[in-house]
Design a protein around this motif. Structure first.
Motif, PDB file in Angstrom:
ATOM      1  N   GLU A 384       0.830  -1.200   0.000  1.00 19.82           N
ATOM      2  CA  GLU A 384       0.000   0.000   0.000  1.00 19.82           C
ATOM      3  C   GLU A 384       0.871   1.259   0.000  1.00 19.82           C
ATOM      4  OE1 GLU A 384      -3.332   2.249  -0.316  1.00 19.82           O
ATOM      5  OE2 GLU A 384      -3.158   0.065  -0.476  1.00 19.82           O
ATOM      6  N   GLU A 385       1.932   1.243   0.823  1.00 21.34           N
ATOM      7  CA  GLU A 385       2.846   2.378   0.849  1.00 21.34           C
ATOM      8  C   GLU A 385       3.561   2.529  -0.492  1.00 21.34           C
ATOM      9  OE1 GLU A 385       3.223   4.689   3.152  1.00 21.34           O
ATOM     10  OE2 GLU A 385       1.573   3.744   4.233  1.00 21.34           O
ATOM     11  N   ARG A 386       3.887   1.411  -1.102  1.00 23.26           N
ATOM     12  CA  ARG A 386       4.553   1.433  -2.397  1.00 23.26           C
ATOM     13  C   ARG A 386       3.651   2.073  -3.454  1.00 23.26           C
ATOM     14  NH1 ARG A 386       7.215  -3.975  -3.757  1.00 23.26           N
ATOM     15  NH2 ARG A 386       8.869  -2.987  -2.594  1.00 23.26           N
ATOM     16  N   ARG A 387       2.365   1.721  -3.434  1.00 19.23           N
ATOM     17  CA  ARG A 387       1.420   2.297  -4.402  1.00 19.23           C
ATOM     18  C   ARG A 387       1.336   3.812  -4.229  1.00 19.23           C
ATOM     19  NH1 ARG A 387      -2.874   1.530  -7.653  1.00 19.23           N
ATOM     20  NH2 ARG A 387      -2.545  -0.711  -7.717  1.00 19.23           N
ATOM     21  N   LYS A 388       1.257   4.260  -2.998  1.00 15.04           N
ATOM     22  CA  LYS A 388       1.161   5.699  -2.747  1.00 15.04           C
ATOM     23  C   LYS A 388       2.440   6.420  -3.173  1.00 15.04           C
ATOM     24  CE  LYS A 388      -2.116   5.343   1.100  1.00 15.04           C
ATOM     25  NZ  LYS A 388      -3.187   5.998   0.352  1.00 15.04           N
ATOM     26  N   ALA A 389       3.599   5.786  -2.903  1.00 13.08           N
ATOM     27  CA  ALA A 389       4.867   6.420  -3.277  1.00 13.08           C
ATOM     28  C   ALA A 389       4.989   6.555  -4.789  1.00 13.08           C
ATOM     29  CB  ALA A 389       6.029   5.602  -2.713  1.00 13.08           C
ATOM     30  N   LEU A 390       4.559   5.547  -5.523  1.00 17.99           N
ATOM     31  CA  LEU A 390       4.622   5.610  -6.985  1.00 17.99           C
ATOM     32  C   LEU A 390       3.670   6.676  -7.519  1.00 17.99           C
ATOM     33  CD1 LEU A 390       4.773   1.774  -7.742  1.00 17.99           C
ATOM     34  CD2 LEU A 390       6.620   3.432  -8.044  1.00 17.99           C
ATOM     35  N   PHE A 391       2.484   6.769  -6.923  1.00 15.61           N
ATOM     36  CA  PHE A 391       1.506   7.779  -7.347  1.00 15.61           C
ATOM     37  C   PHE A 391       2.063   9.180  -7.109  1.00 15.61           C
ATOM     38  CE2 PHE A 391      -2.194  10.529  -6.644  1.00 15.61           C
ATOM     39  CZ  PHE A 391      -2.956  10.231  -7.757  1.00 15.61           C
ATOM     40  N   SER A 392       2.676   9.373  -5.950  1.00 18.41           N
ATOM     41  CA  SER A 392       3.253  10.678  -5.628  1.00 18.41           C
ATOM     42  C   SER A 392       4.416  11.007  -6.556  1.00 18.41           C
ATOM     43  CB  SER A 392       3.725  10.684  -4.167  1.00 18.41           C
ATOM     44  OG  SER A 392       4.344  11.905  -3.843  1.00 18.41           O
ATOM     45  N   ALA A 393       5.244  10.003  -6.878  1.00 14.18           N
ATOM     46  CA  ALA A 393       6.397  10.228  -7.742  1.00 14.18           C
ATOM     47  C   ALA A 393       5.970  10.650  -9.143  1.00 14.18           C
ATOM     48  CB  ALA A 393       7.262   8.975  -7.803  1.00 14.18           C
ATOM     49  N   LEU A 394       4.889  10.077  -9.655  1.00 15.11           N
ATOM     50  CA  LEU A 394       4.438  10.398 -11.003  1.00 15.11           C
ATOM     51  C   LEU A 394       3.992  11.853 -11.126  1.00 15.11           C
ATOM     52  CD1 LEU A 394       2.468   7.224 -12.156  1.00 15.11           C
ATOM     53  CD2 LEU A 394       4.733   7.984 -12.874  1.00 15.11           C
ATOM     54  N   GLN A 395       3.540  12.428 -10.016  1.00 17.35           N
ATOM     55  CA  GLN A 395       3.079  13.815 -10.061  1.00 17.35           C
ATOM     56  C   GLN A 395       4.226  14.795 -10.284  1.00 17.35           C
ATOM     57  OE1 GLN A 395       0.144  14.809  -6.922  1.00 17.35           O
ATOM     58  NE2 GLN A 395       0.113  12.624  -6.477  1.00 17.35           N
ATOM     59  N   THR A 396       5.466  14.360 -10.045  1.00 20.95           N
ATOM     60  CA  THR A 396       6.606  15.244 -10.273  1.00 20.95           C
ATOM     61  C   THR A 396       6.912  15.392 -11.756  1.00 20.95           C
ATOM     62  OG1 THR A 396       8.220  13.443 -10.137  1.00 20.95           O
ATOM     63  CG2 THR A 396       7.586  14.520  -8.075  1.00 20.95           C
TER      64      THR A 396
END
Length: 725
Positions: A384-396
């Motif tokens: 779950e943390e991995r999914r959120k981190a990837l989602f946040s990274a894509l916004q950059t």
């Protein structure tokens, strides 16, 4: 010609709404009178035709032969209509007074207050009608004058107009499922910001200013009404352009055209914000064969100090090994992303020892494409943390997402799905519902021989570095002296020009596709980048895929180990375990063989055991799966549940390369000729029982940890990264 009405006309109620008076003032009597009238009657009053005082008095005073008035006593609507006629005709106060006197004389039941209220209401309605007529064609952004639909329409039109102006970058974009804007920091770095209601309101009030009435005819500025702003923000089809990606270097569009002008390109969806001070040499026109060869040699020379595939600078320059070619494909990816418009495999920069240069190579890619390097720590082991981190990274919106120093073994369904998903969806903190962003970044992993599951292995592009020495950081004799990153920054424009030259040469050649079989799930990326590199003379693109298993080897699949242990026992005539077993027997086998299955553990006294229900679910997730065991294809088959017991069986499957006549059959140990028949458990009936206990038990490779140790690592929870030891 507009329709007009007369005070003697019959007015039918057509359900028209009450027209707005805006800020016009009326006497209390006029307000009460207005409340008694319908929308249709007020609409008719506003459409009153012009009648002067003489014409009205003639009709009001007309009598028959008996001296009776021909006009009946006027009701509320007719009374107001009479004064509306006078207002339209521009009657003087004296003329209006004569009409008032005639009304009072002819119909004494009409009080002076009734007549004055009718006159006041008529004047207000005619004034409102004239203002409405004068406002036709004006901006409908007056909050207390225009209706909800008009205010929303104004906001929508303004957003469309302001975000489609030629020569100006839009302030609003649609990115995936989100409304976004692109703030640019003083340093020149831009980022994509997903809007919430407050930030959207800021844009709306900037691009679509609203007004309120001040006095009878004046206006003052005002913010958008809350219901209007919420309605516009919730509109899934706002007329704003779609943003694909922010780029900081010239990029080729889908049709092969090089975008070199700063700003937003509506066709490609690219927002080009060049780095400050970046000077890129011009790309020649015409035949670029020689220029492409020089560009290829320039890039090879630039990176030849890195020990790709364990080779020296001279060997790398001469052979151009697969890892170097794969790295150049990674470097070229941002320049042609709109052409292949698809997902990109993760690029693994692996090394056997620290100091080999994997992180530095990754940073070089980022500096060339983005102007700056930003390494990220390894992803969390929690899905779950991995999914959120990837989602946040894509916004950059970075061209590369570099996860540095990946260690251990990695087996993640989330990461596997991410690498093959063009869009990525997750929940945003503080907002309801899911949000979707575009996956337009290439993922890069660096580490010392990290391990990956087979599902992730096939999603990797291998870049292997090996200095073949115990302390790679102590190497000397590099051609490029000093800090390599400073060298990259100083020559960034030349490096970008070399990349663009390779791509333009490929386009001039007709965009030939790469030869050979394309990488599954990444076909468009493979044929594009492989085609560019082959056109430039590189022949080893993805030629090291056979090395992936050896380089990224992980311990055996725990289920594979369990099946092998079960199969070995079933074939051992001295073992009581057969080809049929229930989950309890298999659970005991896994515990005995110390197989680290990704199953929740439960405490039994001072020991740990697999939780029965979780173990059963794990087996069910593996049913019908086929395993390669000792040269045979073995499937795990689930039987029908009976008496609280779920039977399981190993079944031999025909090989896809075997003759069609080869039958599929259960694996039941058979007795050789001359032997005594086998018992149902596979033992020879003549065997000495003592021999049965003398067999040597198979242990899974590297399985030295205990279940108690597993319990400490997993904290009684399912560990998705657990592997057999």
């Amino acid at each position: 010609m507009a329709k007009t009405t007369d005070f003697e006309d019959r007015i039918e109620d057509d359900g028209s709404p009450l027209p707005s008076l805006g800020k016009l003032r009326m006497t209390p009597g006029a307000k009460k009178l207005r409340e008694r009238l319908s929308g249709s009657e007020l609409k008719a009053i506003r459409e009153a035709k012009e009648l002067n005082a003489e014409a009205i008095l003639d009709r009001l005073n007309r009598r028959d032969r008996e001296g009776r008035l021909r006009v009946p006593a006027p009701d509320d609507c007719k009374l107001v209509m009479i004064f509306a006629h006078l207002r339209v005709a521009g009657a003087s106060k004296i003329e209006t007074g004569r009409v008032r006197d005639a009304l009072r004389k002819n119909w004494p039941q009409l009080s002076s207050a009734d007549v004055k209220a009718a006159q006041n209401l008529a004047e207000a309605e005619i004034s409102a009608a004239r203002k409405a007529e004068a406002r036709k064609g004006e901006v409908t952004n007056v909050i207390d004058q225009n209706g909800f639909d008009a205010l929303c329409r104004y906001g929508l039109e303004q957003l469309q107009r302001e975000n489609s102006k030629l020569g100006h970058d839009p302030a609003l974009y649609q990115h995936g499922s989100e409304l976004v804007r692109v703030p640019v920091a003083p340093s020149g770095e831009a980022r994509i910001e997903m809007l919430n209601q407050k930030s959207f309101n800021h844009v709306l009030n900037t691009q679509a200013p609203y007004r309120r009435m001040q006095g009878d005819d004046g206006h003052i500025s005002a913010s958008a009404p809350r219901d209007v702003a919420e309605h516009l923000f919730s509109n899934p089809a706002l007329p704003v352009p779609a943003l694909e990606k922010i780029v900081t270097v010239p990029t080729f569009s889908a049709n092969g055209e090089l975008k070199q002008s700063a700003g937003f390109d509506k066709v490609s969806g690219l927002l080009y914000l060049p780095s400050q001070g970046l000077d890129i040499p011009a790309i020649p026109r015409g035949d670029l064969t020689k220029e492409a060869q020089k560009a290829a040699a320039f890039l090879v020379d630039l990176f030849a100090d890195f020990p790709f595939d364990g080779l020296t600078r001279e060997e790398i320059t001469a052979q151009r090994p697969a890892s170097l070619v794969n790295y150049l494909a990674l470097l070229l990816t941002p320049f042609v992303a709109p052409i292949f418009d698809d997902v990109v495999p993760a690029h693994l920069l692996t090394k056997p020892a620290p100091g080999t240069g994997a992180s530095l190579l990754a940073e070089a890619c980022m500096i060339i494409a983005d102007g700056r390097a930003e390494l990220r720590p390894p992803l969390s082991r929690n899905e779950e943390e991995r999914r959120k981190a990837l989602f946040s990274a894509l916004q950059t919106q970075k061209n590369f997402l570099v996860y540095d120093n990946v260690a251990g073994e990695m087996d993640s369904a989330t990461f596997a799905s991410f690498l093959t998903s063009r869009e990525w969806t997750d929940r945003v903190l503080g907002r309801s519902g899911e949000r979707t962003v575009r996956n337009a970044s290439a993922t890069v992993l660096t580490g010392i021989n990290p391990g990956f599951s087979p599902e992730l292995q096939r999603r990797l592009s291998l870049i292997k570095l090996d200095a073949k020495m115990p302390n790679p950081g102590e190497r000397v004799g590099f051609k490029i002296k000093g800090d390599f990153k400073s060298h990259i920054r100083a020559h960034r424009g030349e490096i970008i020009a070399a990349c663009l030259t390779l791509v333009q040469h490929w386009i001039n050649e007709g965009m030939p596709a790469a030869s050979g079989k394309a990488l599954a799930s990444f076909e468009r990326w493979h044929v594009t980048l492989g085609g560019i590199l082959e056109a430039a003379g590189f022949k080893m693109f993805q030629a090291n895929r056979k090395d992936l298993d050896a380089v990224t080897y992980v311990e055996d699949d725990p289920m594979q180990v369990l099946i092998e242990a079960w199969y070995s026992r079933a074939r051992d005539r001295l073992d009581a375990m057969g080809m049929d077993a229930d989950s309890g027997e298999l659970r005991d086998l896994a515990k005995l063989e110390e197989i680290a299955l990704p199953v929740k553990l439960s405490r039994t006294g001072e020991d740990f055991d697999f939780e029965p229900r979780a173990f059963g679910k794990y087996l069910s997730s593996m049913k019908e799966r086929t395993f390669a065991v000792d040269g045979a294809n073995i499937s795990l088959v689930q039987g029908a549940r009976s008496n609280g017991r779920t039977p399981w069986r190993l079944v031999k499957r025909k090989s896809t390369t075997a003759p069609a006549s080869s039958p599929s059959h259960d694996i039941i140990p058979k007795a050789d000729k001359g032997q005594a028949p086998l018992t149902p458990n596979g033992c020879n009936s003549n065997d000495d029982p003592k021999v049965v206990r003398m067999r040597q038990r198979r242990r899974a490779r590297g399985q030295s940890s205990s279940l108690a140790r597993m319990a400490e690592q997993t904290s009684d929870a399912v560990n998705p990264f657990a592997k057999s030891r």
